[in-house]
Structures are given as C-alpha cells and as structure tokens.
Motif scaffolding. Sequence first.
Motif, mmCIF file in Angstrom:
data_model
loop_
_atom_site.group_PDB
_atom_site.id
_atom_site.type_symbol
_atom_site.label_atom_id
_atom_site.label_comp_id
_atom_site.label_asym_id
_atom_site.label_seq_id
_atom_site.Cartn_x
_atom_site.Cartn_y
_atom_site.Cartn_z
ATOM 1 N N LEU A 62 0.834 -1.200 0.000
ATOM 2 C CA LEU A 62 0.000 0.000 0.000
ATOM 3 C C LEU A 62 0.868 1.249 0.000
ATOM 4 O O LEU A 62 2.030 1.202 0.396
ATOM 5 C CB LEU A 62 -0.878 0.072 1.259
ATOM 6 C CG LEU A 62 -1.483 -1.182 1.860
ATOM 7 C CD1 LEU A 62 -0.576 -1.770 2.919
ATOM 8 C CD2 LEU A 62 -2.836 -0.886 2.453
ATOM 9 N N PRO A 63 0.271 2.383 -0.386
ATOM 10 C CA PRO A 63 0.945 3.645 -0.103
ATOM 11 C C PRO A 63 1.206 3.700 1.411
ATOM 12 O O PRO A 63 0.380 3.233 2.199
ATOM 13 C CB PRO A 63 -0.072 4.700 -0.542
ATOM 14 C CG PRO A 63 -0.918 4.004 -1.574
ATOM 15 C CD PRO A 63 -0.997 2.575 -1.100
ATOM 16 N N ASN A 102 1.004 5.714 3.740
ATOM 17 C CA ASN A 102 0.084 6.351 4.686
ATOM 18 C C ASN A 102 -1.033 5.401 5.131
ATOM 19 O O ASN A 102 -1.815 5.733 6.005
ATOM 20 C CB ASN A 102 -0.515 7.641 4.091
ATOM 21 C CG ASN A 102 -1.420 7.377 2.899
ATOM 22 O OD1 ASN A 102 -1.177 6.456 2.125
ATOM 23 N ND2 ASN A 102 -2.463 8.172 2.766
ATOM 24 N N ALA A 103 -1.088 4.210 4.540
ATOM 25 C CA ALA A 103 -2.123 3.239 4.930
ATOM 26 C C ALA A 103 -1.565 2.125 5.821
ATOM 27 O O ALA A 103 -2.255 1.133 6.056
ATOM 28 C CB ALA A 103 -2.762 2.639 3.686
ATOM 29 N N GLU A 133 -1.111 1.853 9.069
ATOM 30 C CA GLU A 133 -1.890 1.537 10.274
ATOM 31 C C GLU A 133 -3.158 0.764 9.915
ATOM 32 O O GLU A 133 -3.574 -0.171 10.604
ATOM 33 C CB GLU A 133 -2.249 2.812 11.040
ATOM 34 C CG GLU A 133 -2.990 2.467 12.344
ATOM 35 C CD GLU A 133 -3.289 3.684 13.227
ATOM 36 O OE1 GLU A 133 -3.018 4.820 12.795
ATOM 37 O OE2 GLU A 133 -3.806 3.456 14.343
#
Lengths: 460, 435
Positions: free
Chosen positions: B102-103, B105-106, B108
């Motif tokens: 994933l990018p 920022n994903a 979490e």
Amino acid sequence: MTAAPARRPLPPLGPTRRPPLPKVAERTLDNGLRVIAIRRPSVPLVEIRLWVPFARAPLARATVLSQSLFAGTVDRSGVELAAELQTVGGGLSAGVDADRLLVAGAGLVTGLRRMLELLGEVLTGATYPAGEVAIERARLADRIQVALSQPAHLARAALSRRMYGRHPYAESVPGVDQVRAVRPAGLRALHADRVRPTGAHLVLVGDVSPARALDTAEQVLGGWPAGGRQLTLPAAPAPRPAPLLLVDRPGAVQSSMRIALPAVDRRHPDHAALQLANMVFGGYFSSRWVENIREDKGYSYGPYSMVEHSVAGSALMLAADVATEVTAPALLETLHELGRLAVLPPDADELEQARQYAVGSLQLGMSTQAGLAGVASTYAGFGLPLEFLAEHTARLASVSRDEVAAAATRYLAPALAMGVVLGDVARIAGPVAALTEVETSDASVTGVVGPGAAVSDVAG
Amino acid sequence: MARTVRIPATAYPVERFTLPNGLRVVLAPDRSAPVVGVAVVYDVGIRSEPPGRTGFAHLFEHLMFQGSANLEKLAHFRHVQGSGGTFNGSTHLDYTDYYEVLPSNALERALFLEADRMRGPQLTEENLRNQVDVVKEEIRVNVLNRPYGGFPWLRLPPVLFDTFPNAHDGYGSFADLDSATVGEAAEFFTRYYASGNAVLAVAGDFDVTAATGLIERHLGDVPARPAPVRPSFAEPDLTTERRTAYPDPLAPLPAVAAAWRVPDPVDDLAGYLPYVVLAEVLTDGDAARLVERLVRGDRTVTSLGGYLSFEGEPFDVRDPAALVLQAHLPPGGDVDKVLGAVDEELDRLAVDGFARGELARVQARMATHLLRDTDAVLGRGLRMAVLEQQRGTPELLNELPRMLGTVTETQVREAAATLRPYRRATIEVVPGGAQ
C-alpha cells in the motif's frame, strides 16, 4: 467466531507522501535512437527495455525473429551470447506484437556496459544461423500447438478475430505452418529492414547515474546504423454491437467468456473517467462484477476487466471463466452490472474508493526498478513522456462523478458489447440464447477434447 | 572467459521483536519510495491438513478474507484497495501467507486489518459454501479445464512421497471440499492461527519507533495462543526408481518431470545450497547444461525448467524437499531418451566438473534473480517473514546472494553425483488420453 464485544474503528489514513520524482535524463543519438535513463538505486541492478517499432512486420517472420535474435552473431554463438550475459548477472530476451519488438532484461549494474555491448552486437550483427533458426522454429511451433489447447488463448483469439477482422491486431500468434515456412534469409532481410533505431527507444532504470548511463549507451549503441521505416497501422476497428459468438469446446467443464467494449486512448479527455468507470464495474477486486459473480454467487474465480491500449486502438476487455452449468446466469449478471452502471451513476463512496485504488496503483507500479522501466518504456512507445504519469494522476484525482457516469453510458453499455463464449455449446447454447442473440461458430476449436473428457479422477 | 564478478549484497536493516502474545515481528525500513508491504505468515500449510480434508488449508485461506471481528464480508478488500493498495494470500506446503502492499500512509490500516482477522474470521455457513464454489472454479480454471493442469506440482509428489502429508493433492478433492464444515474451520483456526504461530513482517516506508507503536497498539492485544507442535514430515529417501505415466486428455504434447530428494533446507542449509545452484547450472538460460544438450543438441525437448521445491521457492520450504526438473517434449518425443541424457549430463558434471567461468556466471545470474525479487517491498517482507518463521534469521535475506556465491565447484559436483536414477521419481504426461 463473531466475538465482537466493542466495535473497533478503522484507523484513518495518514498524510500522503508523494513519491520523490526519480532523476531522469534523455538523449536522442545521432542514429535516431532515443535513450531514457532513470535513477532508482534500490538494488544494485539495472533494467533494460528496447522498443523497436514493428508495425506491419509479417507476423510469422517477426515472431521467429524475436525468438532467434540472440541465436548468434558473427563473433559468437547463441550459447556464447547467453554465457557472456550471464557473466554479468544479465539476461535479455525478445518478444513481439503487432506494434513492436521489445527486448527486455536486467543484470548487475556493474555489467551495464557489457549488456549493452552484447545487445549492440546482436542489433548490428545477428546472423540467424540456419541450425539455430530451425531449433527456434520447432520450439515455437510446439508452443503454438500448446497455446491452441489453452482455453484462455482460444477464447481471446476468437474475440480478436471477431473484433479486428482484417486488421493486423486480429492475429497475435502465427499458424504452425507459417512458422515452419520461415527461412533464415527472410529473417536477415526483416532484421536489415526493421531492426533499426528510427523510432526506437531504449530505457535504462536502476542504480545508475542517468547522465553516465546515457554516455555509455551513446558510446556503445551510437554505431547501430541509422535507418528504419516509420510505418503505422490504420486505426483498429472499435468493438461493435454483435451477437454473442459461441465457440464449441465439447466436454469443457468451464466456459471462457470474453467481451469487448469500446474505449479511448490515454490522451483522450474521457480516458480517466473511463478508467474509473471500469474500476467500479470490474477493474479490481472491490468492483461490482467481482463482488457479484465471485463473492456473492461463486460463479468464477478470477473475473476481471481492463482497458487495453495498443498503438492503433484501445478496447475495454472483460474476462471470466465460469462453470459450464452457470454460464448463462454469469452472463446475466455481467450484462446486469454493465447496464446498471451505464444507466445509473456510481455511488460517491465507491467512486472515491476506485479513485484511490487507481492513484495508488500508479504509485506502487513506480516503486520498483522493473515497474518503472515497464511504465517508462510503454509510455515512450505511445509517445508519452514520463511526466504523463503525474498528469494522469491529477486527472484521476479530479474527474467528477458526472463525468464517470457519462463515460459509463458511452463505453460500458451492454448494447455495445461484442463477445465470445468458448465452452460446451450443447450445454450452454439454450440458456445463453434466452439472454442475448447468439451465433455459433462452424467448427469446434480443437480435436483434442473429446466428449466426456473432463479429468474426473482429480475432480473426485 | 573467466571474468570474475563481485556478487553484491543488499543491506536492508532488520529489526526483530516478539509481542507478549507470542507474535513475532520483523521490520525492514526503506524510505526510498512511499510504499509499504505488510505480510502475515502462519505456520500451517498443505502438509498439515488432516486425512479426509485435502485442500482445507487453501480453503481456509479464502475464509480469512470473508469478514472478521469488526469487519463485514468484503470490507477487507475495500479497505485495502480504497487505500490505494493491493492484497492477496497464498497457501504453500509449509505456510500460508496474507499480504498487502500500500501507499505508506495506509500502514496503520493494514495492521488493523491483519489484527482483526487474527482475532477471528467470520466463519459462517454462507461464506463457507460461497468460497467452496470459488475454490472449485479456481481448480477448474487452473487444473481441470486446461492442459497440463497440476503438472507437476500436484502429480509428482504422490510418486516421490508415501505419507499423506507429503503426497496428497493440496488443491483438494471436490468431495473433501464439499463436505467441509464451519466447525472444522473453527478448530483449524484455533489450532493453527495462533498469535504464537504467526510472523508479521513490515517492509518499506515507515519509522521504526512509530511502526512499533502501531503494531503494539493493534496486534498486542490479540489473545495469546501458543503455536502447536509441528510434527516431523520426514520420509525415507527412495531406494528404487519410481515412474508413472498419466493421460492428459487436453494436452497436445508429451511432458515429463522428475524429482530427487535433497538435504534439509533448514537444518542443513550448507548441504542444501549446492542443489539450489545445481538447478540453475542445469537449466537457467541458453548457456545452461541441459538446455544446451537437450534443447539445442539432441532436440529432445522444447522447454525445460529446474528448481527446488514443488513451488519453485528454494528458501520457503522445509524438509522433505526436492530438486525438480520438468520438460516439454516435441510431438512423438521420447521420455526415456530425455531421462537418459539427463543422467549422462549429471554424470559428466560430477566427473568432469565445470568449464572455466561456468559456475561464476551462474552465481552472478542467481544474485540478480534474488535482488530483483527483493526490490519490491512486498517480496522483501514476505521472504523475511518466512525466513523468520522457518529459521529465525530474517536478515539471511541480505546474505543469500553472497552465500550462493560461495558454493564451490566441488560441492555442486558432489550434489550432481547424488541425483542417481534409483533415487528418482518421474511422471510422464501422455497427451491426448491415448494408452
């Protein structure tokens, strides 16, 4: 096992980190070869892609050429070429389609110059030795015979013929007899005529300094004699409404459904909207079609749809393999989902999800040397700069729901579909004909499948 | 042409720790691109399936995507893809993996999703029946409806091995799949999907301290369950040659595959590595021994492959493992001739050794393959998770290219000398259903 005392909330996404722009350098050599070098130092390797325009090259000869390109030069046998490439951890292979000859490979970055030298040796001096060509011809003939027994190949080939008629895109694989008729002299002539730098480009991606990689490429490949012809294909016919063609494969335990719809090229103003409409329909796992025929009804393992781009045309392609007994119900759901999207706008949520996925996929695709090399080479082959990636990302981010709905109406309407189903016609024709107009092809596709030929010992 | 090439190595930093609930964690930060790979590997695979439950490990893998403690059916897919990421899972002989890329920022969100299904998937009758149907379509598309389906990975193990764990069909029979129950799935989860039986790996764009905090927050309170004791699946080596043929009604041309047992990949890595190199010496590219002999010389085969383990992943398998060769033959091809030539070439290698530079170039090429696989954050994370699970050494990933480079000519010759016909299991595909 649904022990959920208190619902836990889904964590929000963190702040987006934009990918750092890779260092790119580009130079067109005096012989016309365009060289693009991109730095991505993640592993000590370099990826190589050489795209040579090959429109209008005769299919059988072009295919044998691609398999024999590395079969020998004035100075080295094919085995010696392979061994020399291996010495620097390298490997190169060639493939061909109606648009281009593509040489692709990778190796240790310390071997970049050596790989380019060997590539140059082949480009300027491939000899197509008779013995080696005979071997490659025979191997190719065998591979084609195997392809002709693969349902995925047969179904796609039947659809391509139906879509493209007399256009070169109609056939992607030559006939066995045509392959056997190819002679080394014909390969040498084709090479001399078409394996030339005019309109060609070379992409190098890896742990390299772009400027130095360009210098190396210029020193090594600058001597590839200029020449070549800029041939283009006529625009490929768009898929048009037609009865569903049933192709018989008696005894098949599955039906292979392939459907084409119109699409537009990457530069077209509708492209981003169409791409998102396709996502919502069937272009990724969380799409309506996949959720319907796989996750709800269990008809198919891996249905997918995608916008396919060739230089002379684009089309939206649907593919699903479904059990023989649910062929008509699966087609019903397919037409239903196409129609539902064509006449009703997508939900705002599902559009945002598709948008995120489309944008994220571009980002993920750029994060490896091989991915970056593939994108850069494909774009260059379509006359697009690497910056197109950023522009396209911005368009995906800004396309409105109305635009996506309009694109769905324009391109995904089931009334526009042209399709093929390869399967046991005796069992599927009746139910399928209840849904749509059908035509049956004259002959069954191969003689290798007899009635009752399902491999039942495995099925139990 | 004995050009010597220095085999490069990667230097991915690796952090390891174990949560109080027994979950092992491996972190490999790399901030060069804003993407992250997350992998959870459970120590259960095809070999752990009980008799009468062929295909169950794979079927259960499908059920892990069907909703979990806090997520309804379809939510997992939507949350991953709606974050711009992709996902999948796969079932192997010795493990089952689940992963996302994933990018970054994903990250979490991916940890939350993996934690949620580690707490418990939604095992309902409806989901089970739906996924049995999907798995049957998967088997049809990959095995029953296509030529060479299951060749050789489903067809050769029962010739090489005798015990159920090693020999049975990992895709499963339709009868076994149809009779699977929700209760059995729940038991399977309790037994094998314990936090103590899993490894989480995260590779790519993250800060180690922040990621550690997120992992503790989301996975720290997954209820602790210890790992089950993994039985030995060892079997005695073959002492006489075994060979079978089977008709493939869809196949147009003959094919053959042969396998020999090799040293324990985990407990005897030093003894195993020469076989990994040997497979490449024999089959990697046009300059490889068997390609030169069989494809270009004798013309008795049209294509050829050689690899370790039936899944082609030399460092993802435990004992018992095998070196596998497979070949497709031209029309009317003669399998005996092919096997005879393979024996001759193995002898020749064992007795005469290598040409100048031959081993070094094969080792250079192997380094490229390994480095290329780990260039993707997900490839890196998955490999590290399995290395942690099976060996406790995820950092081995950085060392493998160089270790393969230290394998000597003598070791490879000795390995070749052990591939005798009497230790060989062979299957032959008879095209068109004749005979």
